[in-house]
Design a protein around this motif. Sequence first.
Motif, mmCIF file in Angstrom:
data_model
loop_
_atom_site.group_PDB
_atom_site.id
_atom_site.type_symbol
_atom_site.label_atom_id
_atom_site.label_comp_id
_atom_site.label_asym_id
_atom_site.label_seq_id
_atom_site.Cartn_x
_atom_site.Cartn_y
_atom_site.Cartn_z
ATOM 1 N N TRP A 1 4.466 10.361 -0.591
ATOM 2 C CA TRP A 1 3.834 9.075 -0.036
ATOM 3 C C TRP A 1 5.006 8.026 -0.017
ATOM 4 O O TRP A 1 5.914 7.961 -0.830
ATOM 5 N N TYR B 1 -3.404 6.123 0.962
ATOM 6 C CA TYR B 1 -3.809 6.472 -0.114
ATOM 7 C C TYR B 1 -5.034 6.031 -0.664
ATOM 8 O O TYR B 1 -5.568 5.249 -0.433
ATOM 9 N N THR C 1 0.849 -1.323 0.003
ATOM 10 C CA THR C 1 -0.035 -0.158 -0.035
ATOM 11 C C THR C 1 0.940 1.327 0.223
ATOM 12 O O THR C 1 2.089 1.150 -0.130
ATOM 13 N N SER C 2 0.120 2.438 -0.058
ATOM 14 C CA SER C 2 0.751 3.747 0.071
ATOM 15 C C SER C 2 0.204 4.612 1.092
ATOM 16 O O SER C 2 -0.865 4.695 1.219
ATOM 17 N N THR D 1 5.787 3.960 0.284
ATOM 18 C CA THR D 1 5.324 2.735 -0.278
ATOM 19 C C THR D 1 5.452 1.694 0.982
ATOM 20 O O THR D 1 6.569 1.669 1.739
ATOM 21 N N ILE E 1 2.571 -0.878 -8.082
ATOM 22 C CA ILE E 1 3.568 -0.554 -6.972
ATOM 23 C C ILE E 1 4.569 -1.675 -6.781
ATOM 24 O O ILE E 1 5.812 -1.582 -6.935
ATOM 25 N N SER F 1 5.302 5.182 -5.306
ATOM 26 C CA SER F 1 4.025 6.038 -4.811
ATOM 27 C C SER F 1 4.238 7.281 -5.445
ATOM 28 O O SER F 1 5.303 7.624 -5.602
ATOM 29 N N ASP F 2 3.278 8.233 -5.167
ATOM 30 C CA ASP F 2 3.267 9.709 -5.592
ATOM 31 C C ASP F 2 4.307 10.328 -4.615
ATOM 32 O O ASP F 2 4.545 9.796 -3.351
#
Length: 366
Positions: free
Chosen positions: A304, A329, A88-89, A306, A341, A300-301
Amino acid sequence: MKTFEDLIKEVQTPGLCHHCGGCVTFCTSINYGALALDDTGMPHYADKEKCIECGLCYSICPEIDEMQEETRKVAGWVPPMGNILETTSARALDPMIRNKGTDGGVVTALLVHLLDKGHIDGAIVTKQTGPFIRDPMLATTRQEIIDSAGFYFDSSHGVKHFGHDYSTYSPSVQEFRPMMQKGLRRVALVGTPCQIQTLRKIEAMGIVPSDSIKYSLGLFCSGNFIFDEPERKKLESLGGFKWEDVIKVNIKEELIIRLNNGTVKNIGLDKIEFMKRYACKYCPDYSSEYADVSFGGIGSDEGWTTIITRSPTGRAIIADAKGQSLEIYDFQKQPDLPAKILDKVKKVSAKKKAYSQKMHDALVGQ
Ligand SMILES: Cc1cc2nc3c(=O)[nH]c(=O)nc-3n(C[C@H](O)[C@H](O)[C@H](O)COP(=O)(O)OP(=O)(O)OC[C@H]3O[C@@H](n4cnc5c(N)ncnc54)[C@H](O)[C@@H]3O)c2cc1C
Ligand code: SF4
Ligand code: SF4
Ligand code: SF4
């Protein structure tokens, strides 16, 4: 019985020692002073006569393949890059931590969360102790944890006065000793993949105080880098910037250098091989495969982090921090983003493994 003598032959002489300090920290004769670290962090015999030839330093070294199966078992490792429960992020909910953090400030927010909730007595982190230098630290307060956030270098003090090997590497395993001395029994370890592997190895060997590390938070790692004067100068000319203008440094797919005028310089990692620590060229672990949770910026953006959750313990602490200290996120618009990702991490991880294998093969062929 293999001893430190064999570590010199098999690890130090071929250049594979990455100065983690594990052999010195856990030497059975540490109190008598059999081993010590020199100024560059290289272990050596301080007094060979005091060595009782127990072999512990040899077995503990992460560069020695002994106990690989047991170590993998402890971490629940599966090929090709460790156990993965979720990708996830996220970012810290606290904007102050977010601003200080390397990516989304998730590692720091999580540590503060664990401390506030009384789940840990402290955390082994690293703190900037001078321009281009970070040193390990056992943080036992909120403020100390927050002060350790980030991965940038402060060149505001000038860079001339330190007779030190400037490097991003921080030998965090050495903080196990103060942890024991303070009698802390619930500690989180933040570390690079090699440091997390050392922890898992001593866990597999049943060595105290590995049982005091309750949570292992691993960072993704392309390598640690030397920032001595020649390297700094070369990097300045490669990137077209001046160190006094740098406010933040980060590593994702590239080395990212942020300047005080808002400009961002991206330099390909292949271009900075000249400043990578030699031992890191042989390292196959990118994503902290042995950790409870692994963290990086890649995929990730901007702003953010990961997160790869690997163990049920890791899953539990992330779940507990969700909504309280961490903002996850919003994947609604891109439900396939976690898979993308993970795919990216897998590719970089495979590339690092292939490179490490090539380097090892060349060493064997010499
Ligand atoms: C040497 C190194 C190489 C990295 N390479 C990559 C990469 O190639 N790709 C990628 O996606 N991510 C990489 N990372 C991870 C990334 O830089 C962030 O640490 C991660 O994304 C967590 O960000 P955050 O904002 O959540 O962490 P923060 O909240 O900023 O917390 C970072 C934590 O890391 C600790 N820390 C900082 N420097 C070190 C160090 N040298 N050794 C041990 N601990 C340290 C700090 O004390 C702090 O506890 C690397 C990190 C390091 C230290
Ligand atoms: S006493 Fe044991 S751990 Fe210490 S140097 Fe000798 S063999 Fe290594
Ligand atoms: S334990 Fe760490 S410091 Fe000691 S020889 Fe091995 S890599 Fe080097
Ligand atoms: S590349 Fe490997 S050996 Fe080097 S710091 Fe990262 S995890 Fe440790």
